[in-house]
Design a protein around this motif. Sequence first.
Motif, PDB file in Angstrom:
ATOM      1  N   LYS A  61      -6.875   1.424  -2.139  1.00  0.00           N
ATOM      2  CA  LYS A  61      -6.673   1.023  -3.525  1.00  0.00           C
ATOM      3  C   LYS A  61      -5.509   1.780  -4.150  1.00  0.00           C
ATOM      4  CE  LYS A  61     -11.389  -0.497  -4.571  1.00  0.00           C
ATOM      5  NZ  LYS A  61     -12.645  -0.222  -5.338  1.00  0.00           N
ATOM      6  N   GLU A  62      -5.373   3.064  -3.806  1.00  0.00           N
ATOM      7  CA  GLU A  62      -4.263   3.844  -4.349  1.00  0.00           C
ATOM      8  C   GLU A  62      -2.931   3.386  -3.755  1.00  0.00           C
ATOM      9  OE1 GLU A  62      -4.529   5.861  -6.912  1.00  0.00           O
ATOM     10  OE2 GLU A  62      -6.639   5.282  -6.900  1.00  0.00           O
ATOM     11  N   ILE A  63      -2.933   3.017  -2.490  1.00  0.00           N
ATOM     12  CA  ILE A  63      -1.709   2.472  -1.883  1.00  0.00           C
ATOM     13  C   ILE A  63      -1.336   1.159  -2.566  1.00  0.00           C
ATOM     14  CG2 ILE A  63      -0.748   1.470   0.238  1.00  0.00           C
ATOM     15  CD1 ILE A  63      -2.354   3.566   1.797  1.00  0.00           C
ATOM     16  N   LYS A  64      -2.339   0.357  -2.873  1.00  0.00           N
ATOM     17  CA  LYS A  64      -2.087  -0.894  -3.592  1.00  0.00           C
ATOM     18  C   LYS A  64      -1.456  -0.618  -4.952  1.00  0.00           C
ATOM     19  CE  LYS A  64      -4.482  -4.902  -5.568  1.00  0.00           C
ATOM     20  NZ  LYS A  64      -5.787  -5.579  -5.761  1.00  0.00           N
ATOM     21  N   ALA A  65      -1.982   0.385  -5.667  1.00  0.00           N
ATOM     22  CA  ALA A  65      -1.444   0.722  -6.984  1.00  0.00           C
ATOM     23  C   ALA A  65      -0.009   1.235  -6.885  1.00  0.00           C
ATOM     24  CB  ALA A  65      -2.333   1.760  -7.656  1.00  0.00           C
ATOM     25  N   LEU A  66       0.288   1.968  -5.810  1.00  0.00           N
ATOM     26  CA  LEU A  66       1.611   2.572  -5.656  1.00  0.00           C
ATOM     27  C   LEU A  66       2.646   1.612  -5.072  1.00  0.00           C
ATOM     28  CD1 LEU A  66       0.485   6.027  -4.205  1.00  0.00           C
ATOM     29  CD2 LEU A  66       1.601   5.680  -6.423  1.00  0.00           C
ATOM     30  N   PHE A  67       2.199   0.767  -4.116  1.00  0.00           N
ATOM     31  CA  PHE A  67       3.167  -0.023  -3.351  1.00  0.00           C
ATOM     32  C   PHE A  67       2.899  -1.532  -3.343  1.00  0.00           C
ATOM     33  CE2 PHE A  67       3.086   4.227  -1.466  1.00  0.00           C
ATOM     34  CZ  PHE A  67       4.422   4.564  -1.515  1.00  0.00           C
ATOM     35  N   GLY A  68       1.795  -1.960  -3.911  1.00  0.00           N
ATOM     36  CA  GLY A  68       1.521  -3.387  -3.993  1.00  0.00           C
ATOM     37  C   GLY A  68       0.487  -3.870  -2.994  1.00  0.00           C
ATOM     38  N   ARG A  69      -0.032  -5.071  -3.254  1.00  0.00           N
ATOM     39  CA  ARG A  69      -1.105  -5.638  -2.454  1.00  0.00           C
ATOM     40  C   ARG A  69      -0.694  -5.856  -0.993  1.00  0.00           C
ATOM     41  NH1 ARG A  69      -5.647  -8.697  -3.482  1.00  0.00           N
ATOM     42  NH2 ARG A  69      -5.151  -8.692  -5.726  1.00  0.00           N
ATOM     43  N   ASP A  70       0.495  -6.406  -0.766  1.00  0.00           N
ATOM     44  CA  ASP A  70       0.912  -6.724   0.605  1.00  0.00           C
ATOM     45  C   ASP A  70       0.938  -5.479   1.482  1.00  0.00           C
ATOM     46  OD1 ASP A  70       1.135  -9.369  -0.068  1.00  0.00           O
ATOM     47  OD2 ASP A  70       3.322  -9.349  -0.282  1.00  0.00           O
ATOM     48  N   VAL A  71       1.479  -4.387   0.957  1.00  0.00           N
ATOM     49  CA  VAL A  71       1.533  -3.134   1.715  1.00  0.00           C
ATOM     50  C   VAL A  71       0.126  -2.625   1.984  1.00  0.00           C
ATOM     51  CG1 VAL A  71       2.214  -0.706   1.628  1.00  0.00           C
ATOM     52  CG2 VAL A  71       3.819  -2.467   0.885  1.00  0.00           C
ATOM     53  N   ALA A  72      -0.719  -2.649   0.969  1.00  0.00           N
ATOM     54  CA  ALA A  72      -2.082  -2.133   1.109  1.00  0.00           C
ATOM     55  C   ALA A  72      -2.879  -2.917   2.139  1.00  0.00           C
ATOM     56  CB  ALA A  72      -2.794  -2.171  -0.243  1.00  0.00           C
ATOM     57  N   GLU A  73      -2.637  -4.210   2.247  1.00  0.00           N
ATOM     58  CA  GLU A  73      -3.374  -5.029   3.206  1.00  0.00           C
ATOM     59  C   GLU A  73      -2.886  -4.809   4.632  1.00  0.00           C
ATOM     60  OE1 GLU A  73      -3.111  -9.036   1.840  1.00  0.00           O
ATOM     61  OE2 GLU A  73      -4.672  -8.771   0.304  1.00  0.00           O
ATOM     62  N   LYS A  74      -1.624  -4.395   4.794  1.00  0.00           N
ATOM     63  CA  LYS A  74      -1.060  -4.224   6.138  1.00  0.00           C
ATOM     64  C   LYS A  74      -1.217  -2.808   6.698  1.00  0.00           C
ATOM     65  CE  LYS A  74       3.077  -5.929   5.274  1.00  0.00           C
ATOM     66  NZ  LYS A  74       4.492  -6.347   5.519  1.00  0.00           N
ATOM     67  N   VAL A  75      -1.208  -1.801   5.826  1.00  0.00           N
ATOM     68  CA  VAL A  75      -1.192  -0.415   6.308  1.00  0.00           C
ATOM     69  C   VAL A  75      -2.479  -0.084   7.059  1.00  0.00           C
ATOM     70  CG1 VAL A  75      -2.127   0.518   4.153  1.00  0.00           C
ATOM     71  CG2 VAL A  75      -0.785   1.981   5.659  1.00  0.00           C
ATOM     72  N   ARG A  76      -2.324   0.626   8.147  1.00  0.00           N
ATOM     73  CA  ARG A  76      -3.487   1.068   8.917  1.00  0.00           C
ATOM     74  C   ARG A  76      -3.851   2.494   8.497  1.00  0.00           C
ATOM     75  NH1 ARG A  76      -2.246  -0.598  15.126  1.00  0.00           N
ATOM     76  NH2 ARG A  76      -0.183   0.183  14.575  1.00  0.00           N
ATOM     77  N   ILE A  77      -5.139   2.676   8.178  1.00  0.00           N
ATOM     78  CA  ILE A  77      -5.657   3.972   7.746  1.00  0.00           C
ATOM     79  C   ILE A  77      -6.646   4.449   8.798  1.00  0.00           C
ATOM     80  CG2 ILE A  77      -6.753   5.263   5.889  1.00  0.00           C
ATOM     81  CD1 ILE A  77      -6.028   2.971   3.991  1.00  0.00           C
ATOM     82  N   LEU A  78      -6.388   5.632   9.362  1.00  0.00           N
ATOM     83  CA  LEU A  78      -7.211   6.184  10.433  1.00  0.00           C
ATOM     84  C   LEU A  78      -8.163   7.235   9.887  1.00  0.00           C
ATOM     85  CD1 LEU A  78      -4.228   5.440  11.565  1.00  0.00           C
ATOM     86  CD2 LEU A  78      -4.859   6.844  13.517  1.00  0.00           C
ATOM     87  N   TYR A  79      -9.262   7.420  10.593  1.00  0.00           N
ATOM     88  CA  TYR A  79     -10.153   8.529  10.300  1.00  0.00           C
ATOM     89  C   TYR A  79     -10.032   9.575  11.397  1.00  0.00           C
ATOM     90  CZ  TYR A  79     -14.168  11.534   9.930  1.00  0.00           C
ATOM     91  OH  TYR A  79     -14.945  12.650   9.840  1.00  0.00           O
ATOM     92  N   GLY A  80     -10.009  10.849  11.014  1.00  0.00           N
ATOM     93  CA  GLY A  80      -9.989  11.941  11.981  1.00  0.00           C
ATOM     94  C   GLY A  80     -10.914  13.049  11.530  1.00  0.00           C
ATOM     95  N   GLY A  81     -11.632  13.633  12.467  1.00  0.00           N
ATOM     96  CA  GLY A  81     -12.543  14.727  12.122  1.00  0.00           C
ATOM     97  C   GLY A  81     -13.814  14.634  12.918  1.00  0.00           C
ATOM     98  N   SER A  82     -13.845  15.321  14.073  1.00  0.00           N
ATOM     99  CA  SER A  82     -15.006  15.309  14.970  1.00  0.00           C
ATOM    100  C   SER A  82     -15.357  13.899  15.440  1.00  0.00           C
ATOM    101  CB  SER A  82     -16.221  15.971  14.283  1.00  0.00           C
ATOM    102  OG  SER A  82     -15.969  17.350  14.065  1.00  0.00           O
TER     103      SER A  82
END
Length: 256
Positions: free
Chosen positions: A190-211
């Motif tokens: 949601k913050e990426i959408k606010a900063l860079f727009g819907r198209d970017v937010a829908e395409k960007v891959r967000i990973l989880y790391g930690g055990s």
Amino acid sequence: MKARNPIIIANWKLNGDIDLLCKSVASFIRKYFKADVVVCPPYIYLREMLSFLQYSSVAIGSQNVSKFESGAYTGETSAQMLKEAGCKYCLIGHSERRSMFRENNQSCNIKVKSALDSELKPVLCIGENAEERDAGVTRDVLFRQLSEGLEGIEFNGDDILVAYEPVWAIGTGNAASADNAEEVHCFIRKEIKALFGRDVAEKVRILYGGSVNKTNAALLLEQKNIDGLLVGGASLDPSHFMEICQVADQFSQKTE
């Protein structure tokens, strides 16, 4: 299947030897994954990994990159050098770089720009520590790391990845629950959408790391906003890491 193809990144950190390299190569050589798989070994093993895995679908990444392009900076390795060596990805702002080597949002920003200029895909790592979590400022910390780390950057969604790694979970065996991780990933998107727009937010891959391990991999990857995993300790066991990659394949949109 996920709208964004899952990606699994192994971060060996300051670990590994020739035995681990050989076992990893034996596991991955001529292996095709539907998920995107990346291995980030210590610098000294980059060439060997690239050479041995050139016919596999496994990509090679760097654990760090210098903010300098060239000059009298002993011990540094530039983005262009990594690109010429064959790297495709580089981790930036890993929590251990931030806590042990005084990396900050501004230096991360410079490194992201440098990586993009050299056609590397930066993986910007963000995350709160235990004190920040307990103080209830997780979202404030993540927003600052994200907005300042990507300030002034033209971001199309495909060229940069973001990794959420709660510092309190790294190496402790206490991973965030899948629901909690999804909640944070949803906030980041949601913050990426606010900063860079819907198209970017829908395409960007967000990973989880930690055990991350083979037991919780599927639970994490089945979440809508978790597009991949940044794997530390479990990546040092080639068979264990292979199982995580095979789990990720089940969520992939690719076909062989």
